[in-house]
Design a protein around this motif. Structure first.
Motif, short mmCIF file in Angstrom:
data_model
loop_
_atom_site.label_atom_id
_atom_site.label_comp_id
_atom_site.label_asym_id
_atom_site.label_seq_id
_atom_site.Cartn_x
_atom_site.Cartn_y
_atom_site.Cartn_z
N ASP A 444 -21.76 3.69 13.43
CA ASP A 444 -22.15 4.76 14.32
C ASP A 444 -22.50 4.25 15.70
N THR A 446 -24.50 6.17 18.36
CA THR A 446 -25.77 6.35 19.26
C THR A 446 -26.80 5.82 18.42
N ASP A 641 -27.93 4.65 11.90
CA ASP A 641 -29.50 4.63 11.87
C ASP A 641 -30.18 5.90 11.25
N ILE A 643 -29.40 9.10 11.62
CA ILE A 643 -29.43 10.13 12.27
C ILE A 643 -28.15 10.77 12.47
N ASP A 645 -25.93 10.21 10.35
CA ASP A 645 -24.77 9.59 9.77
C ASP A 645 -25.43 9.34 8.02
MG MG Z 1 -26.44 7.93 15.31
#
Ligand code: MG
Ligand code: ADP
Length: 757
Positions: A444, A446, A641, A643, A645
């Motif tokens: 991922d 970010t 993380d 978020i 994903d």
């Molecule tokens: Mg992310």
């Protein structure tokens, strides 16, 4: 985020499944494990049953409508083992104590056996070695008295080994013979034959008392050593549990009062002084200090924490004073969840263990048949009774499948324990095993390849909006957002001293942005294509230059008209380039998945040394890309993380969560990197490989002893002038095999993490 539907191991709601955890005493070999499992699985209403030898635990999933827990327990008893229900939280001290007790018991039994075996061995073997012993002690010089002394010396040894008979013989009647049955049969044959000779036949020759005694002594020695190393393996993780202090310093109107940690509530304020352990997860409200988190993350450099930072219970306040607002305690705390996860992983079964289990299940009966065949063959070949007997006993004794049962679980135990101490958590044994098999690793962007701390660089406004008004409304809309961009907007407003109202309504648009009502206006903040689709005129503002720079843009719509575009810079993690190169050199193909636009993705891919990119993806698209690769036969891992994903983490063959991410990452991922650092990835892969290698070595040793040992013990080499394996040596080899398996597994304790702590 809907975390319930993402639980990999969760049960489908509506169908209730009971779970019973048992502590099982009396298992010593893979044969025992398989008899308990067979007994459990044979019960009507039992869905799954897994038994772990080194931890002495069983986990049963059952249908409460069909069977009661009590019936499950009695089935274990029926199979010849004692069991005890485990509380959700068996205290550390208790389990360590019970392990210690078992060790001490075996040790004293071994001492008794040794004490009587030594003189016995001396009297039986001394004359052959030319030792000057008085004639009345030696059966060979015609002394029946000497024979009686040998019998009397053997009795206490048999007593020390009484468990072999008390467990092994009934198991034989019940037709699930185990290792104890083999030892019982072997030693009883030697003892019975010698006694017969003594009582009926003159009593000075054909005596094998020392054989019976030494077999017991050696096997007790093996068990004692094994129990000690096993304790060492288990302790390392249980030590984590001790991190929590017993007391906390509660702050109230009256000042500071020490209270029991159990009485703490979320919302309480506590004070922590330098050198003290943080009593709970919480938010720093006042003060600043370095916090040593090495016990959880393996990160040796302490983190500087101050007002507004989240801290974890069990870590150490190094040099400052902190006032915390307690957020999570007890079962919910990070530490408790880590420990639960590690314990789950350790008590579960790795797929590789299945093969060993299957072999072990039929092993003992096969050995019994082989021992009989051995005796029969020698007898038919015209050998004397002694030859027939010694060969049979040697086969019985060498073939104990103890090492076989330990080979896999003990390596998993030590491997996951080592990982946990360095901030690499495996959810289950299967994850540890599958990790080393991956060939593709999806990242991922970010928060995974980048630091996830975007900084606002520029605001473009339209339709008469001012920068500060845009920030004020955007921050209000993002107040409840856990997305890095949402947090960055709130932070930007705070740093400019812009106060903002609470939103009247708030909805996270997973993977696209947020939709909120602030001061009666509808605000949509999020990615470009989503915003354009929602905008009244669906047009980019005139003269807008997309730009190739690596900035992520977040757009804002107020009541359907375009208000602003905010540009952010999210720096790549400093270690990402090296970590990606390392993984590539380990044979993994790295791929980036991102919801961001292609230009930003390309810039970051270049920075991190990646070349395969998929950009502009919604959470579901990430899942589809994963499936696409899986359909091509790739074994795909996903690093994220949590978020936007989490669905991808759950779909991947192995989901790897960054520890600083969300609770979702902790709950969905198969592997969690507590230290928020990509370089730990390579360590996780190496540890997985090392553990699997260790398991294969263990299985090899366990099988080698048995497969090579049995024919030698049966005397196959004798007709060719080869050696005959004395039953005592067979016992020594057998004891050695489990000790060598356990010691080999303990080597994983010293696994060298590149990111040393
Ligand atoms: Mg992310
Ligand atoms: P990545 O895949 O890079 O981790 P995400 O899938 O989390 O990114 O987000 C994709 C894009 O959606 C972001 O680049 C951002 O433009 C937008 N976005 C998502 N959530 C928010 C939010 N809460 N506020 C603003 N923008 C958001």
């Amino acid at each position: 985020m809907d975390s319930v539907s993402l639980h990999k191991n969760g049960h489908v709601e509506g169908i209730s499944v009971g779970e019973l955890k048992l502590e099982i005493e009396g298992m010593h070999c893979a044969g025992c494990v398989s008899s308990v499992e067979k007994a459990l699985r044979g019960l009507e209403g039992v869905e799954t049953a897994e038994v772990n030898l080194p931890l002495k635990r069983g986990k049963v999933e059952y249908d409460p409508a069909k069977i009661e827990p009590g019936a499950i327990e009695s089935a274990v008893k029926q199979a010849g083992f004692s069991s005890r229900r485990m509380l959700e939280q068996t205290s550390v001290e208790e389990s360590i104590e019970s392990d210690q007790k078992e060790f001490l018991e075996t040790q004293s039994l071994f001492r008794i056996a040794l004490f009587f075996s030594v003189p016995l061995l001396l009297f039986a073997m001394g004359p052959m070695l030319g030792m000057p012993l008085p004639g009345w002690l030696i059966p060979e010089s015609g002394s029946r008295f000497g024979s009686w002394i040998q019998l009397l010396l053997t009795l206490p040894v048999l007593f020390a080994g009484r468990d072999f008979y008390l467990r092994g013989l009934p198991a034989l009647w019940k037709r699930h013979p185990d290792m104890d049955s083999l030892v019982a049969l072997g030693t009883l044959a030697a003892f019975g034959y010698s006694s017969w000779n003594l009582l009926i036949d003159g009593g000075i020759s054909g005596l094998y008392f020392e054989t019976a005694a030494l077999i017991i002594t050696l096997i007790l020695l093996g068990r004692m050593l094994e129990s000690r190393s096993r304790r060492r393996a288990v302790e390392s993780v249980r030590a984590l549990l001790r991190l929590h202090p017993k007391q906390a310093m509660l702050l109230s109107e009256e000042g500071e009062t020490p209270i029991d940690i159990e009485l703490l509530h979320p919302g309480d304020r506590v004070r922590v002084r330098p050198g003290e352990t943080l009593p709970a997860d919480g938010l720093v409200e006042e003060g600043a200090s370095e916090v040593d988190e090495s016990m959880l993350t393996g990160e040796s450099v302490p983190r500087s924490c101050s007002t507004g930072d989240e801290v974890t219970g069990g870590t150490l306040c190094v040099n400052g004073m902190l006032t915390l607002r307690v957020r999570r305690i007890g079962e919910e705390s990070t530490l408790a969840r880590i420990i639960r996860m590690v314990e789950e992983a350790q008590s579960g079964k790795a797929p590789v263990a299945r093969m060993a289990d299957r072999v072990a299940g039929v092993f003992v009966p096969v050995v019994l048949v082989l021992a009989l065949l051995t005796a029969l063959s020698w007898w038919l070949a015209g050998a004397g009774t002694e030859m027939v007997l010694t060969r049979m006993v040697a086969v019985l004794v060498i073939a104990c499948p103890c090492a076989l049962g330990l080979a896999t679980p003990i390596a998993i135990l030590v491997g996951t324990g080592s990982g946990a101490r360095h901030g690499i958590l495996f959810r289950n044994a299967a994850a540890l095993e599958s990790l080393q098999r991956l060939d593709t690793l999806m990242f991922d962007k970010t928060g995974t390849l980048t630091l996830g701390k975007p900084v606002l660089e520029e605001i473009n406004t339209w339709n008469g909006w001012t920068e500060s008004e845009v920030l004020r409304l955007a921050a209000a809309a993002e107040t409840g957002s856990e997305h890095p961009f949402g947090k960055a907007i709130v932070e930007a407003a705070n740093s400019r001293n812009i106060t903002f109202p609470k939103p009247e309504s708030f909805e996270a648009l997973t993977g696209s942005g947020v939709n909120a009502t602030v001061e009666n206006q509808n605000l949509i903040v999020g990615r470009q294509n989503y915003i354009l689709a929602k905008a009244e005129n669906k047009q980019l503002p005139e003269g807008w230059d997309e730009g190739a720079e690596a900035q992520t843009s977040v757009w804002m719509l107020v009541d359907g008209t375009l208000a602003a575009c905010m540009s952010f810079q999210d720096l790549p993690r400093p270690e990402s380039k090296e970590a990606v190169a390392k993984l590539r050199s380990m044979g993994l193909n790295p791929v980036m998945l991102t919801g961001d636009r292609l230009e930003v993705a390309e810039y970051l891919a270049h920075e991190a040394g990646l070349d395969e990119i998929r950009a502009g993806l919604l959470p579901q698209d990430k899942v589809n890309v994963l499936k696409e690769y899986q359909a091509l036969g790739h074994r795909v891992g996903m690093v994220g993380d949590g978020i936007n994903d989490a669905p991808a983490l759950a779909t991947a063959d192995v989901g790897i969560g960054m520890g600083s991410g969300t609770d979702v990452a902790l709950e969905t991922a198969d592997v969690v990197l507590m230290k928020n650092n990509l370089s730990h990835l390579a360590d996780a892969f190496r540890l997985s490989r090392a553990t699997l290698l260790n398991i294969r070595q263990n299985l090899f040793w366990a099988f080698a002893y048995n497969v090579l040992g049995i024919p030698v013990a049966a005397g196959v080499l004798i007709p060719f002038g080869g050696p005959a394996l004395h039953p005592v040596l067979a016992a020594a080899a057998m004891a050695l095999s489990s000790v060598s398996v356990v010691s080999n597994a303990l080597r994983l304790k010293n696994f060298r993490f590149a990111q040393a702590s």
